[in-house]
Design an enzyme around this catalytic site. Structure first.
Site, short mmCIF file in Angstrom:
data_model
loop_
_atom_site.label_atom_id
_atom_site.label_comp_id
_atom_site.label_asym_id
_atom_site.label_seq_id
_atom_site.Cartn_x
_atom_site.Cartn_y
_atom_site.Cartn_z
N THR A 1 -22.16 22.86 -76.08
CA THR A 1 -20.87 23.42 -75.67
C THR A 1 -20.15 24.12 -76.83
OG1 THR A 1 -19.95 21.20 -75.99
CG2 THR A 1 -20.45 21.85 -73.73
N ARG B 1 -29.95 18.94 -62.21
CA ARG B 1 -29.84 17.92 -61.16
C ARG B 1 -29.51 18.49 -59.78
NH1 ARG B 1 -25.89 13.86 -64.07
NH2 ARG B 1 -25.62 15.66 -65.44
N ASN C 1 -26.37 50.41 -24.26
CA ASN C 1 -25.93 51.27 -25.37
C ASN C 1 -27.05 51.72 -26.28
OD1 ASN C 1 -26.22 48.57 -26.18
ND2 ASN C 1 -24.85 48.84 -27.92
N GLY D 1 -25.20 26.65 -68.67
CA GLY D 1 -26.11 25.51 -68.54
C GLY D 1 -27.05 25.63 -67.34
N ASN E 1 -12.99 12.46 -71.64
CA ASN E 1 -12.77 13.89 -71.86
C ASN E 1 -13.20 14.64 -70.61
OD1 ASN E 1 -12.78 16.55 -72.80
ND2 ASN E 1 -14.74 16.31 -73.87
N GLU F 1 -19.39 11.17 -77.63
CA GLU F 1 -20.24 11.35 -76.45
C GLU F 1 -20.91 10.04 -76.06
OE1 GLU F 1 -20.51 14.33 -74.58
OE2 GLU F 1 -18.72 14.45 -75.81
N TYR G 1 -21.73 42.15 -21.36
CA TYR G 1 -21.93 42.70 -22.70
C TYR G 1 -21.25 44.06 -22.81
CZ TYR G 1 -24.04 44.97 -26.71
OH TYR G 1 -24.21 45.64 -27.88
N ASP H 1 -18.30 24.24 -63.87
CA ASP H 1 -18.69 23.28 -62.82
C ASP H 1 -17.58 22.27 -62.51
OD1 ASP H 1 -18.78 21.87 -65.18
OD2 ASP H 1 -20.76 20.99 -64.86
N GLY I 1 -17.68 11.94 -72.39
CA GLY I 1 -17.21 11.71 -73.76
C GLY I 1 -15.96 10.83 -73.68
C1 UD1 Z 1 -19.22 17.61 -71.80
C2 UD1 Z 1 -18.46 17.03 -72.97
C3 UD1 Z 1 -18.02 15.61 -72.61
C4 UD1 Z 1 -17.20 15.62 -71.35
C5 UD1 Z 1 -17.97 16.30 -70.22
C6 UD1 Z 1 -17.07 16.47 -69.02
C7 UD1 Z 1 -19.48 18.03 -74.94
C8 UD1 Z 1 -20.36 17.81 -76.12
N1 UD1 Z 1 -19.30 17.01 -74.14
O1 UD1 Z 1 -20.40 16.85 -71.65
O2 UD1 Z 1 -17.25 15.06 -73.67
O3 UD1 Z 1 -16.83 14.30 -70.98
O4 UD1 Z 1 -18.40 17.60 -70.62
O5 UD1 Z 1 -17.80 16.94 -67.90
O6 UD1 Z 1 -18.92 19.10 -74.81
N2 UD1 Z 1 -22.75 24.74 -71.33
C9 UD1 Z 1 -23.03 26.01 -71.79
N3 UD1 Z 1 -23.88 26.13 -72.85
C10 UD1 Z 1 -24.44 25.08 -73.47
C11 UD1 Z 1 -24.15 23.79 -72.99
C12 UD1 Z 1 -23.30 23.65 -71.93
O7 UD1 Z 1 -22.53 26.98 -71.27
O8 UD1 Z 1 -25.18 25.30 -74.44
C13 UD1 Z 1 -21.85 24.59 -70.19
C14 UD1 Z 1 -22.49 23.94 -69.01
O9 UD1 Z 1 -23.05 24.93 -68.14
C15 UD1 Z 1 -21.30 23.24 -68.34
C16 UD1 Z 1 -20.40 22.89 -69.52
O10 UD1 Z 1 -20.80 23.74 -70.59
O11 UD1 Z 1 -20.60 24.12 -67.48
C17 UD1 Z 1 -20.51 21.42 -69.94
O12 UD1 Z 1 -21.82 21.19 -70.39
P1 UD1 Z 1 -22.59 19.85 -70.05
O13 UD1 Z 1 -23.93 19.92 -70.64
O14 UD1 Z 1 -22.49 19.54 -68.62
O15 UD1 Z 1 -21.72 18.81 -70.90
P2 UD1 Z 1 -21.65 17.26 -70.69
O16 UD1 Z 1 -22.84 16.61 -71.26
O17 UD1 Z 1 -21.32 16.97 -69.29
CA CA Z 2 -21.32 18.15 -67.21
#
Ligand code: UD1
Ligand code: CA
Length: 454
Positions: free
Chosen positions: A79, A16, A385, A12, A169, A154, A365, A102, A139
């Site tokens: 995800t 922010r 030196n 991702g 979640n 979500e 020194y 993260d 979520g």
């Molecule tokens: C996700 C969950 C949510 C949960 C929350 C917890 C989903 C749909 N939702 O939401 O239920 O409460 O995490 O923090 O999963 N990432 C990728 N590729 C992508 C999208 C995301 O690698 O295409 C990675 C992001 O870098 C991050 C993680 O997946 O490390 C979570 O993605 P993020 O977009 O932050 O999910 P949330 O909307 O927070």
């Molecule tokens: Ca997140």
């Protein structure tokens, strides 16, 4: 349980953070977010970890190291899609932890507990969940009247009533690998964000007759996700406290844990006292009964027992036992300081070996030097030196006495037991037991002041 693998989602953008760097390479207690997650998985006993990279993938690879297993998610389609990208690397027949890059505070104990919960209850999927006061953005875990998990909804797709649910979640899960693979093939993007939601696999597994459950956390801090710099600072403070408590449980006194910064790989033996404003970093090892601080920074160094370090900086060096360092000393990389040495105020050492009992008390020194035992340095000694092209070494034998304000122009050798006269600029070797004197004789002009016509 055997055959546990892990997927870390780290593709991702992390907008922010307002950063030129991938979110997951930002650091907590000196270690990148994604590294914390990777290590927690390894400690929980996973046999294979797949890291999903996309946005700024080169940075993530550089920070974790090229020897890890990466898959590229070119477009961040959600995800569920991130996990789909990793599946070809995994075999069926075991379970897989799905982790977020993260969420750095997650511990290996929690992951182990979740795996245990998953296998004891013979589940197809286990969600790591938590009850939190402000569930906004997460979520929500939807349960039936009997308490069984039914789905994850979500924030953006939730109804008003669902938004009131406080069980969320964490974004961390344990899945049966084969069943996850099958459920992923049924995902679609019919939702508010037009993404493949990993969370939809829960509903799919249930629909197909499998059981899912939630392992509910007691310590909510562990599942905190980092989205901005405020959360990064909060995570830093939680982790700092956690590390300090580990050392205090092992018998280390930390006067003020809030203002003490100890890296995760640092070792401190018992009865050490760490004073405020101190940073201990990298692979630093501190022996028993040392007093470190206030306001000292020690990086990748080894310190013996009973040594004190006051308002000083030590980098990539080895210091013996019962050494007194500081206040205001700077020990630069590649120094070896033996036992019972004194390195006093405003002394800088670099790339030097100092044998036991030597005293370098003030304003000196010592660079690129080999100094014997029980040498005494007068105030204001300088090893010269560097000739603007090359560095040269200075060698000083045991029991030598270096007079105040001596310049030792390297390469040069002061023999065992030899003296240099105060104020000398020594350009030639001084033999054993000799006095090296290199300065103009003093001339007193009698009655000069009286005769002077002002
Ligand atoms: C996700 C969950 C949510 C949960 C929350 C917890 C989903 C749909 N939702 O939401 O239920 O409460 O995490 O923090 O999963 N990432 C990728 N590729 C992508 C999208 C995301 O690698 O295409 C990675 C992001 O870098 C991050 C993680 O997946 O490390 C979570 O993605 P993020 O977009 O932050 O999910 P949330 O909307 O927070
Ligand atoms: Ca997140």
């Amino acid at each position: 349980m055997s055959n546990v693998s892990a997927i870390i989602m780290a593709a991702g953008a992390g907008t922010r953070m307002k950063s030129a760097y991938s979110k997951v390479v930002h650091k907590v207690c000196g270690t990148p977010l994604v590294q914390w997650v990777y290590d927690a998985g390894e400690e929980a006993g996973v046999s294979k970890t797949v890291v999903v990279v996309g946005h700024k993938s080169e940075q993530v690879k550089e920070c974790l190291g090229e020897n890890k297993l990466y898959v590229l998610q070119e477009k961040q389609l959600g995800t569920g899609h991130a996990v789909m990208c990793a599946m070809p690397e995994l075999d069926d027949g075991g379970c897989v932890l799905v982790l977020s890059g993260d969420v750095p505070l997650i511990t290996s104990e929690t992951l182990k507990n979740a795996i245990e919960y998953h296998s004891e209850n013979r589940l197809a999927a286990t969600i790591i969940s938590a009850k939190i006061d402000n569930p906004f953005g997460y979520g929500r875990i939807i349960r039936s009247e009997t308490g069984d998990v039914k789905a994850i909804v979500e924030e953006k797709d939730a109804t008003g009533a669902q938004k009131l649910i406080t069980e969320i979640n964490s974004g961390l899960y344990c899945f049966d690998t084969g069943l996850l693979r099958a459920a992923l093939s049924e995902l679609n993007t019919n939702n508010a964000q037009g993404e493949y939601y990993l969370t939809d696999t829960i509903g799919i597994l249930l629909k197909n007759g499998y059981s899912v459950g939630a392992y509910q956390m007691t310590d909510n801090k562990e599942i905190m996700g980092i989205n901005d710099r405020m959360q990064l600072a909060q995570a830093e403070s939680v982790m700092r406290k956690r590390i300090a408590e580990k050392h205090m449980k092992n018998g280390v006194t930390i006067i003020d844990p809030e203002s003490t910064y100890i890296g995760p790989k640092v070792t401190i033996e018992r009865d050490c006292v760490i004073l405020p404003g101190t940073m201990l970093e990298g692979n630093t090892v501190i022996g028993e009964e040392c007093e470190i601080g206030p306001s000292s920074r020690i990086t990748d160094s080894e310190i013996g027992c009973g040594t004190t370090v006051e308002n000083s900086v030590i980098k990539e060096s080895t210091v013996g036992s019962n050494v007194k360092i500081g206040p205001f000393a700077y020990i630069r990389p590649n120094c070896k300081v033996a036992d019972n040495v004194k390195v006093g105020d405003f002394v800088e050492l670099k790339n030097s070996n100092i044998e036991s009992g030597t005293k370098i008390s003030h304003l000196t020194y010592v660079g690129d030097s080999d100094v014997g035992k029980n040498v005494n340095f007068g105030c204001g000694t300088v090893t010269v030196n560097y000739d603007s092209k090359k560095k040269h070494r200075t060698t000083i034998g045991d029991n030598a006495f270096i007079g105040c304000n001596t310049n030792l122009v390297a390469p040069v050798e002061v023999g065992r037991g030899a003296y240099t006269a105060a104020g000398s600029t020594i350009t030639e070797n001084v033999p054993e037991d000799a006095l090296g004197i290199a300065r103009n004789r003093q001339v007193n002009k009698e009655n000069w002041v009286k005769n002077k016509k002002f």
